[in-house]
Design an enzyme around this catalytic site. Sequence first.
Site, PDB file in Angstrom:
ATOM      1  N   PRO A   1      -1.852  -3.653  10.149  1.00  0.00           N
ATOM      2  CA  PRO A   1      -2.617  -3.341   8.944  1.00  0.00           C
ATOM      3  C   PRO A   1      -4.105  -3.564   9.164  1.00  0.00           C
ATOM      4  CG  PRO A   1      -1.452  -5.425   8.688  1.00  0.00           C
ATOM      5  CD  PRO A   1      -1.060  -4.874  10.028  1.00  0.00           C
TER       6      PRO A   1
ATOM      7  N   GLU B   1       0.829  -1.207   0.000  1.00  0.00           N
ATOM      8  CA  GLU B   1       0.000   0.000   0.000  1.00  0.00           C
ATOM      9  C   GLU B   1       0.862   1.254   0.000  1.00  0.00           C
ATOM     10  OE1 GLU B   1      -3.834  -1.500   2.697  1.00  0.00           O
ATOM     11  OE2 GLU B   1      -2.604   0.151   3.405  1.00  0.00           O
TER      12      GLU B   1
ATOM     13  N   HIS C   1      -2.450  -8.172  15.394  1.00  0.00           N
ATOM     14  CA  HIS C   1      -1.718  -8.139  14.119  1.00  0.00           C
ATOM     15  C   HIS C   1      -2.536  -7.585  12.963  1.00  0.00           C
ATOM     16  CE1 HIS C   1      -3.946 -11.434  12.401  1.00  0.00           C
ATOM     17  NE2 HIS C   1      -3.092 -11.634  11.424  1.00  0.00           N
TER      18      HIS C   1
END
Lengths: 141, 484
Positions: free
Chosen positions: B381, B210, B407
């Site tokens: 993320p 990203e 996570h």
Amino acid sequence: MKKFRIIEHTADIAVEVSAPSLEKLFEYSVYAWLQSVAEINGADNIEDKSIELSSASREVLLVDFLSELNYLLNVKRWLFINVKSLAIEENSKYILKAIVAGTNLENADVKLKTEIKAVTFHQMNIEETGKEFKTKIIFDI
Amino acid sequence: MIIQGIEIKKINDTLWEIPKHGGMLVPGRIYTSQNLLESTLQNDEAIKQVINVAHLPGIQKYSLAMPDIHWGYGFPIGGVAATDLDEGVISPGGVGYDINCGVRLARTSLEYKTIQKRIPILVENLFKNIPTGVGASGAIRKLSTKEIRKILTHGSQWAVEQGFGSDEDIIFTEEHGKLKGANPDAVSERAIERGTDQAGTLGSGNHFLEVDVVEEIFDREKAEVFGLFEGQVVILIHTGSRGLGYQVCDDYLKVLVEAGNKYGFKLPDKQLACAPLKSGEGQNYLGAMQAAANFAWNNRQIIMHLAKKTLMQTLSISESELDFHLVHDVCHNIAKIEEHQINGERKKVCVHRKGATRAFPPGSEQIPEKYFSTGQPVLIPGDMGRYSYVLAGTEKAMEETFGSSCHGAGRVKSRHKALKMGKGRDLIAELKKEGIEIQAKGFRTIAEEMSYAYKDVSDVVDVMAKSGISKKVAKLRPVGVIKG
């Protein structure tokens, strides 16, 4: 009889397979795997491949068999199309002898759907209930 | 509270306990909120998996789960368990197939407002230069077996030696991108074969690269140390050890299923197959797993370098103008030998983190010197349509979770359901409307990975922040995404 059905699984692909014999359970399981990874519209230069595997348990043998076809697809770029013959012998170990048909990916009109990282043992338990063999298979994606 | 017939006791607003019962050797503990517990775990097998993990021989203190907990295989995703080195076991089910799946964040000097119009071409070029998707290969030349074995030993240090990055990158990678106990001899030929053309590839599923913009800063002091500022363009990479790691896990699960019978373990799930850490089987898995972890660090290092080059070429800027630096690289699928405080004593244990991130506190010897005052950056993320977070490790995590945090967001909808929800919609246009450019191999991946398939990562991160396990530092918003 429906050979397999997709079960809802949050992160991965889960299928439930049922069959009238252990051999058919393995065969239907392969088609469940194939439906999860690829959509085949046509193929040329189809060839036979013989696969022989042995294992201490039926579950490990099934994981090995599906993993072999997954390896052939992901690494050797060889696409399984159908099972020609499949036999399972039981001595001190379970031995699978199969002839499967398939082709190199470049010879197939195929849409690859997803990459299966591995065939898991999670919730796998081959059960015999009367005349039916059943198992769940979860593919890690 | 009873969920799926299991009694769960509230300890406080962010922590719930499953009392020890049946064959459990320790209680289970889930960091979550009432809302997450009720909305996401009612129809999920994950709570049963927390109980299953509590059966592992040698497990210490608790079978833990982070707020992004969801149904995995063997361990739940979001599961953490530490086992005793003498009496305990190591389990591939506590690491996962994608060994050292992880995240790395790189910062630049660029401000989003100055490159906003170039994002579509940047995303297009990133998609061209970084192989993505099923069986992705060819990011760099095909490597020989000898070279793969070097990667398995040296991790991302191999990539830096080959010119894919700098020594500074090594400093800011967890374990300096190399676990020293790696044993390439314990990695099968087939696993090595799967790795030969996959170095520097993203793969498919939830892996991504990203282009993000720093949208909000929560802790200015820590953000400054991390080199982050509002409006800044950063690169976030999520991938792992690809086919090589999957094969290592696959190979050793079979070995350990049989070892479990040999050592007389009675476990509730075959996928929890394990062997004593001290045994030959356990040591071989540990060495092979560490080698696969090194392959993953090397993979992310190459991808980051390819991204850096693409940024420079696309934007026609020099290296000094771009000022590209690795903030941190963290793994979230791993088993590591670490020292922790257990029942009043310092003790080495094997910490399994399956979908959980190491989150070490300020002053920890294992983190880069630059972060001694802040604690390590913890990269979380979210989903490609909303946001991701940068957190910092705390002492409380060392006390309660073996230095671990969440996570990611965690899925709430199956891929099958997500795909159905996406049918008939122009998802690329929907994302574009939100200011997100996406390039992916196909509609299917985009549909499966849309925001509606995930928990809101803010809910997950808030549990970690409220419980004191991690501190919020910054929020990132995606503006460009490439996926498999």
